[in-house]
Scaffold this active site. Structure first.
Site, short mmCIF file in Angstrom:
data_model
loop_
_atom_site.label_atom_id
_atom_site.label_comp_id
_atom_site.label_asym_id
_atom_site.label_seq_id
_atom_site.Cartn_x
_atom_site.Cartn_y
_atom_site.Cartn_z
N GLU A 174 71.55 -6.99 21.29
CA GLU A 174 71.34 -5.56 21.49
C GLU A 174 69.94 -5.40 22.04
O GLU A 174 68.96 -5.80 21.41
CB GLU A 174 71.53 -4.81 20.16
CG GLU A 174 71.70 -3.31 20.34
CD GLU A 174 70.38 -2.58 20.33
OE1 GLU A 174 69.95 -2.18 21.45
OE2 GLU A 174 69.79 -2.41 19.27
N CYS A 208 65.63 1.81 20.20
CA CYS A 208 66.47 1.39 21.32
C CYS A 208 67.20 2.57 21.93
O CYS A 208 67.49 2.59 23.12
CB CYS A 208 67.49 0.35 20.85
SG CYS A 208 66.75 -1.11 20.10
#
Length: 423
Positions: A174, A208
């Site tokens: 990720e 993120c």
């Protein structure tokens, strides 16, 4: 409380952000992974007469390397514990800037009965760790959260060593994104303003999923949204993470400070950008960067396409009649993590859901593009944003298991020939 305090002091998270991270999200990962693991065991293959078929989950052959980031203590705990839950041995390499909180998480696991040697806590220089594990014949997989550049280098290194590794390592990554709020003229603009402030500037934009781009109709920008956003941003307080009046604190280290301030300097010296609010950076005591809003004329410029990972929001005011063209801009992004559509026109929402179907791993309708919750919005994105294996969801654990199908036969085979051969 010690874990929360370590996250506040070591990673500069405010009390609210640290509580969400350590007391809520980490606990949710542990509870729901155990629940999902139990549900996996419920599958039973069909067994016809005189046969019994079964299915069991095995650990991978070798070790899993869990490489965790600084920005979420919960992610570190999840990367290591989810893989161990499926029976694997784990080498946990924490971020250099989150060692204390991650170590306390590891100690909690041990105090709860985790046997020695199952999860091995290994603070280490990142390139050294990656170089060693990607050459090991015992590497079974990597569970990674971090930068695109680092994950690409790890993937490349594994590909160059596949013959000596001797299996096909599982790779889960990720890697962040270039996340956006796409606003239609029919949206509730006050809701857009409040949602954007939170999504762009919570934890200094070091998420993120943080909102980095605001696409806004010109008819709403100058007359309403711009002054309101400016007022909200100017009201944001930054400082000591332990002070409850602070919205966010310092960015994580000098490297991050230099990178983020570099983007602000770039915008300041470019005719394509106008710094609307903020823009001041101070590293005299800590690494503090003001919440910064930058207006751009170029929807494909540097600040619109590169991940910054800091408290910078770039705004592109579009002509109202050009709304449909924004979909194409978004579809061209190399990233695919999170995005939001704000609209009260149902047809616009339907269009966004259809046209942006392949773009984002997590998509929001009339909500900010941050704040996914375990088992509510399983998290992850594709393209450069990662492998989209969806942490916090029901299928995540399958990546860390090697299932085995077993058939037991109770009928005796009396002839090797098929019946038609005997006729």
């Amino acid at each position: 409380m010690n874990l929360m305090a370590a996250t506040m002091i070591g990673q500069a998270k405010t009390v609210v952000q640290a509580e969400i991270d350590t007391a809520c999200e980490l606990a949710d990962f542990l509870r729901f992974n155990a629940y999902f693991g139990k549900k996996l065991q419920e599958y039973t293959p069909y067994s016809p007469p005189e046969t019994r078929n079964s299915y069991r989950f095995r650990a991978l052959e070798g070790f899993i390397a869990a490489i965790s980031p600084f920005n979420f203590t919960a992610i570190g705990g999840n990367l290591a514990s989810s893989t161990a839950l499926m029976g694997n041995v784990v080498l946990w390499k924490p971020s250099d800037t989150a060692i204390l909180s991650n170590y306390l998480t590891y100690k909690i696991f041990r105090e709860c009965g985790l046997p020695s040697g199952v999860i091995n806590f290994l603070p280490c220089d990142g390139p050294v760790f990656s170089s060693v594990i990607t050459k090991s014949p015992s590497l079974a997989g990597i569970n990674f959260t971090g930068s695109v550049a680092t994950f690409r280098s790890i993937w490349l290194s594994i590909s160059q060593n596949l013959i000596s590794i001797g299996n096909w390592p599982r790779l889960v990554g990720e890697c962040g994104g270039k996340n956006y709020h796409l606003v239609h003229a029919s949206a509730n603009m006050d809701h857009v303003i409040n949602s954007t402030v939170r999504a762009a500037f919570e934890y200094g934009g070091q998420k993120c999923s943080a909102c980095s781009i605001l696409y806004i109709p010109k008819s709403k920008w100058n007359s309403y949204v711009k002054p309101k956003l400016m007022a909200a941003i100017q009201d944001i307080k930054i400082g000591d993470a332990t002070d409850k009046n602070m919205f966010y604190s310092a960015v994580i280290d000098k490297k991050a400070f230099d990178k983020i301030s570099g983007y602000i300097d770039f915008a300041r010296n470019s005719s394509e950008y106008t710094i609307v609010s903020g823009g001041k950076c101070d590293d005299s005591k800590g690494y503090f960067i003001e919440p910064t809003m930058i207006e751009t004329k170029n929807p494909k410029g540097k600040l619109m396409v590169e991940e910054i990972f800091g408290p910078i929001l770039t705004v592109y005011p579009y002509n109202d009649d050009e709304f449909a063209s924004i979909f194409q801009l978004i579809k061209e992004s190399i990233y695919g993590l999170t995005g939001s559509i704000f609209a009260n026109d149902k047809k616009i929402i339907e269009s966004a859901l259809r046209l942006l179907r392949q773009v984002n791993g997590n998509f929001y309708v009339n909500d900010k593009c941050t704040g996914s919750i375990v088992n509510q919005q399983p998290f992850g994105g594709a393209r450069a944003s990662g492998t989209n294996d969806k942490a916090g969801g029901p299928h995540y654990l399958l990546k860390w298991s090697s299932p085995q199908s077993i058939k037991e036969n109770f009928a005796q085979l009396k002839n090797w020939k098929y019946s038609y051969m005997c006729e």
